[in-house]
Design a protein around this motif. Structure first.
Motif, PDB file in Angstrom:
ATOM      1  N   THR A 231       0.832  -1.193   0.000  1.00 62.28           N
ATOM      2  CA  THR A 231       0.000   0.000   0.000  1.00 62.28           C
ATOM      3  C   THR A 231       0.867   1.243   0.000  1.00 62.28           C
ATOM      4  O   THR A 231       2.084   1.194   0.267  1.00 62.28           O
ATOM      5  CB  THR A 231      -0.909   0.039   1.244  1.00 62.28           C
ATOM      6  OG1 THR A 231      -0.076   0.193   2.418  1.00 62.28           O
ATOM      7  CG2 THR A 231      -1.719  -1.245   1.379  1.00 62.28           C
ATOM      8  N   LYS A 233       0.734   3.514   2.212  1.00 67.22           N
ATOM      9  CA  LYS A 233       1.200   3.686   3.587  1.00 67.22           C
ATOM     10  C   LYS A 233       2.454   2.859   3.856  1.00 67.22           C
ATOM     11  O   LYS A 233       3.346   3.286   4.601  1.00 67.22           O
ATOM     12  CB  LYS A 233       0.113   3.316   4.583  1.00 67.22           C
ATOM     13  CG  LYS A 233       0.489   3.620   6.034  1.00 67.22           C
ATOM     14  CD  LYS A 233      -0.627   3.293   6.978  1.00 67.22           C
ATOM     15  CE  LYS A 233      -0.289   3.720   8.408  1.00 67.22           C
ATOM     16  NZ  LYS A 233       0.966   3.103   8.904  1.00 67.22           N
ATOM     17  N   GLN A 236       5.238   4.837   2.553  1.00 64.29           N
ATOM     18  CA  GLN A 236       5.445   6.012   3.392  1.00 64.29           C
ATOM     19  C   GLN A 236       6.141   5.631   4.696  1.00 64.29           C
ATOM     20  O   GLN A 236       7.067   6.308   5.134  1.00 64.29           O
ATOM     21  CB  GLN A 236       4.106   6.693   3.682  1.00 64.29           C
ATOM     22  CG  GLN A 236       4.257   7.958   4.533  1.00 64.29           C
ATOM     23  CD  GLN A 236       2.959   8.743   4.609  1.00 64.29           C
ATOM     24  OE1 GLN A 236       2.178   8.754   3.670  1.00 64.29           O
ATOM     25  NE2 GLN A 236       2.735   9.410   5.724  1.00 64.29           N
ATOM     26  N   ASP A 237       5.709   4.534   5.301  1.00 66.98           N
ATOM     27  CA  ASP A 237       6.357   4.066   6.534  1.00 66.98           C
ATOM     28  C   ASP A 237       7.807   3.664   6.267  1.00 66.98           C
ATOM     29  O   ASP A 237       8.689   3.884   7.103  1.00 66.98           O
ATOM     30  CB  ASP A 237       5.594   2.876   7.119  1.00 66.98           C
ATOM     31  CG  ASP A 237       4.296   3.282   7.787  1.00 66.98           C
ATOM     32  OD1 ASP A 237       4.096   4.494   8.003  1.00 66.98           O
ATOM     33  OD2 ASP A 237       3.475   2.383   8.075  1.00 66.98           O
TER      34      ASP A 237
END
Length: 393
Positions: A231, A233, A236-237
């Motif tokens: 994903t 996210k 991003q993480d």
């Protein structure tokens, strides 16, 4: 009236470009600067005996204004950017108009790039005073009991700062003890201050805000590197996890010639994103002409920023979206082994790469199109100049 009275104390070394080198290290300008600075503190004591609150910070007057700026120090160059970029900086300045004007005359209008060593060294010393003034303006907004320790934490092993005493009669005592109108709810004064300025004070129409990759509120910790990337996210993480101090790459690659990297991420649909990786090198202090390094790679951090940062790219990087997990692994776990050096040669564009100018042209054209107002020709004089086997460690 105050500025007129301080006319002589505000004189600058731009008028001494023909002086001999032996006259460079006298303290004439330092003494004048101190007289001005302490006179200004007395003026503030009379005018704002209880200190200043956020009303002392310019909030801007229109959406295009820049009440907050971020300065990146790229070892032997620097860049200034609108807004609050990256993580919480170690130091912050509050600049008043007289200080801003002197920075301009010291570094731009009055600086002679062909001047002799005396001229350039005098201005380097004078800029030290201007930097310290900005820092002292900032700490005057901190709670009185925290100011001296905060200042000393920025000047480790600097005897002039470390020997400042918090006692009545000592020079600068009023600056240390003068009140502040800002109410703090936590002990994290520096982050609480800048968050109040951003969220409660400056004009919302400027759209200045913290970014969601590099900035951590007090108590927030970097997420762990995801094991799978399915994903947005997850990606991003993954990027956010790299901003923690002392990751593998920045711990091993300590050469100051590799602080700024322009990254092209080629997405599955054929479009591209540009990000800049800026490595923030730890310095115990930057108050020395000859011993300013005092480095500690375990305290180094990196910021991952949107667009192009700096005028002197140290490295171009080319990554396909499908290879991002592998690239993240390189940055997080690099250990100098042959395996990771091979990974570097896969993504990092050496100056001897047969397609180097194609990569350069792509980044230059992207810069011209994405930021035409500020775009200029990238200067390659500081592009990393060694082979992978010698890569910065």
């Amino acid at each position: 009236e105050f500025m007129k009275a301080q006319f002589d104390n505000l004189s600058m070394p731009i008028e001494t470009s023909d002086k001999a080198l032996l006259k460079t290290f006298n303290d004439a300008y330092k003494n004048k600067y101190e007289k001005y600075f302490y006179a200004k503190q007395e003026l503030y004591d009379r005018t704002y005996p209880e200190g200043l609150g956020l009303e002392g910070i310019w909030k801007g007057e229109s959406a295009k204004d820049s009440p907050l700026l971020t300065v990146y120090r790229h070892f032997d160059s620097a860049s200034v950017h609108r807004g609050v970029l990256g993580g919480l900086p170690r130091t912050m300045w509050v600049i008043d108009y007289a200080q801003f004007e002197r920075i301009y005359y010291a570094l731009v209008a009055g600086y002679d790039i062909f001047g002799n060593l005396s001229h350039q060294t005098n201005l380097r010393r004078y800029m030290d005073f201007l930097r310290l003034e900005g820092e002292l303006n900032f700490i005057s907004y901190m709670p009185p009991g925290s100011r001296l320790d905060m200042l000393k934490s920025w000047y480790i092993n600097d005897g002039d700062i470390e020997n400042i005493e918090d006692k009545e009669g000592a020079r600068g005592y009023r600056l240390i003890k003068r009140g502040s109108k800002i109410e703090y709810q936590t002990k994290n004064y520096k982050s609480e201050f800048i968050e109040q300025v951003v969220h409660k004070h400056i004009l919302k129409s400027t759209k200045i805000d913290f970014d969601d990759i590099n900035y951590y509120k007090e108590g927030e910790k970097a997420p762990k590197m995801p094991k799978e990337f399915n994903t947005v996210k997850d990606f991003q993480d993954g990027a956010r996890s790299l901003t923690a101090p002392g990751s593998g790459f920045i711990s091993h690659v300590t050469d100051n010639g590799i602080n700024t990297m322009l990254v092209r991420i080629i997405l599955e649909d054929g479009s591209s994103l540009v990000r800049t990786i800026v490595i923030n090198r730890w310095h115990d202090n930057v108050n020395s002409l000859f011993n300013g390094e005092q480095i500690d790679p375990q305290k180094d951090t990196l910021d991952i920023l949107v667009g192009s940062i700096g005028s002197y790219p140290n490295m171009f990087v080319n990554v396909y979206e499908k290879d991002l997990p592998d690239f993240f692994d390189l940055l997080q776990n690099f250990d100098g082994s042959d395996e990771y050096v091979a990974k570097m040669s896969k993504y990092f564009i050496g100056r001897d790469d047969e397609n180097f100018w194609e990569y350069f042209d792509w980044f230059q054209n992207n810069f011209n199109e994405s930021d035409p107002l500020r775009a200029g020709l990238y200067d390659l004089n500081r592009y990393y100049r060694y082979g992978w086997e010698e890569f910065g460690y």
